[in-house]
Design a protein around this motif. Structure first.
Motif, PDB file in Angstrom:
ATOM      1  N   GLU A  61      12.341   1.321  13.631  1.00  0.00           N
ATOM      2  CA  GLU A  61      12.382   0.165  12.731  1.00  0.00           C
ATOM      3  C   GLU A  61      11.489   0.356  11.503  1.00  0.00           C
ATOM      4  N   THR A  62      10.200   0.380  11.695  1.00  0.00           N
ATOM      5  CA  THR A  62       9.182   0.549  10.660  1.00  0.00           C
ATOM      6  C   THR A  62       9.591   0.091   9.272  1.00  0.00           C
ATOM      7  N   PHE A  63      10.024   1.028   8.401  1.00  0.00           N
ATOM      8  CA  PHE A  63      10.241   0.734   6.983  1.00  0.00           C
ATOM      9  C   PHE A  63      11.438  -0.179   6.728  1.00  0.00           C
ATOM     10  N   LYS A  64      12.261  -0.415   7.743  1.00  0.00           N
ATOM     11  CA  LYS A  64      13.369  -1.364   7.571  1.00  0.00           C
ATOM     12  C   LYS A  64      12.847  -2.791   7.475  1.00  0.00           C
ATOM     13  N   ASP A  65      11.624  -2.975   7.930  1.00  0.00           N
ATOM     14  CA  ASP A  65      11.018  -4.306   7.980  1.00  0.00           C
ATOM     15  C   ASP A  65      10.102  -4.495   6.764  1.00  0.00           C
ATOM     16  N   PRO A  66      10.438  -5.429   5.838  1.00  0.00           N
ATOM     17  CA  PRO A  66       9.608  -5.634   4.641  1.00  0.00           C
ATOM     18  C   PRO A  66       8.158  -5.989   4.978  1.00  0.00           C
ATOM     19  N   GLU A  67       7.957  -6.733   6.071  1.00  0.00           N
ATOM     20  CA  GLU A  67       6.590  -7.092   6.461  1.00  0.00           C
ATOM     21  C   GLU A  67       5.796  -5.847   6.843  1.00  0.00           C
ATOM     22  N   PHE A  68       6.456  -4.932   7.581  1.00  0.00           N
ATOM     23  CA  PHE A  68       5.802  -3.667   7.926  1.00  0.00           C
ATOM     24  C   PHE A  68       5.435  -2.909   6.662  1.00  0.00           C
ATOM     25  N   ARG A  69       6.349  -2.849   5.669  1.00  0.00           N
ATOM     26  CA  ARG A  69       6.075  -2.127   4.424  1.00  0.00           C
ATOM     27  C   ARG A  69       4.847  -2.688   3.732  1.00  0.00           C
ATOM     28  N   ARG A  70       4.715  -4.023   3.730  1.00  0.00           N
ATOM     29  CA  ARG A  70       3.544  -4.638   3.085  1.00  0.00           C
ATOM     30  C   ARG A  70       2.252  -4.236   3.790  1.00  0.00           C
ATOM     31  N   PHE A  71       2.271  -4.255   5.141  1.00  0.00           N
ATOM     32  CA  PHE A  71       1.083  -3.826   5.895  1.00  0.00           C
ATOM     33  C   PHE A  71       0.771  -2.352   5.625  1.00  0.00           C
TER      34      PHE A  71
END
Length: 199
Positions: A177-187
């Motif tokens: 998943e990781t980079f598919k999730d905008p919240e993860f990208r922000r973190f």
């Protein structure tokens, strides 16, 4: 049709094939171009030379697009880096087959690696621009410090590429998943900024 037009047609069709296919044959390329294999070989000498031409163009596109993002940047460093990471991730999704040839295909690995090194690790317009931006962002003239910051940034931008490559060999097909999730990208970007600022 002129020779240059024919070569352009072959490159463009090969690029489309390479975007999603991790293995293509000269027959695939010839069929996509509505030509025979001899005609493709006549213009490029071999499949390997053609693939390297395509990969050089793809790497150049990546470089030009990043330069454009840098030139248009009027943001704080955090949203700017998030924009870059998102761009690189989307680029990786759209060019998964090309990434396979860049990093995993042994027959082309040394030459394709040279294209990456030439673009991102030698003195050229792109690296000069990045170093100039790093100097102004972190107010330092120390070359080794700037190089360290550049290396951290480059390796961090490369992570989305390697995440996508790992999915090629992911046998159980469960997505990372990781980079598919905008919240993860922000973190991810928040931690990246902290690392670069404290280098």
């Amino acid at each position: 049709m002129k020779n240059q037009d024919i070569k352009r047609k072959i490159i463009d069709h090969t690029k489309i094939l390479m975007q999603t296919n991790t293995h293509i044959t000269i027959k695939d390329i010839a069929e996509a171009c509505y030509m025979n294999i001899a005609a493709v070989n006549y213009h490029f000498g071999s499949k390997e030379k053609l693939l390297l031409t395509v990969m050089d163009e793809v790497v150049e596109t990546l470089k030009v697009d990043i330069i454009k993002l840098i030139n248009e940047n009027d943001m704080e460093i955090e949203p700017f880096l998030e924009k870059i990471v998102t761009y690189v991730y989307n680029f990786a999704i759209e060019n998964i087959g090309v990434l396979n040839y860049l990093f995993l295909t042994k027959e082309l690995q040394s030459e394709s690696s040279n294209a990456l090194v030439k673009t991102f690790f030698t003195e050229n317009e792109f690296t000069q621009m990045v170093y100039k931006n790093l100097k102004s962002s972190f107010t330092t003239e120390n070359t080794k410090e700037l190089t360290a910051r550049y290396m951290i940034l480059f390796s961090s931008f490369s992570i989305p590429l390697f995440i996508q490559i790992s999915e090629i060999n992911n046998k159980d097909h469960s997505p990372i998943e990781t980079f598919k999730d905008p919240e993860f990208r922000r973190f991810y970007v928040k931690q990246l900024v902290k690392m670069v600022e404290h280098t």
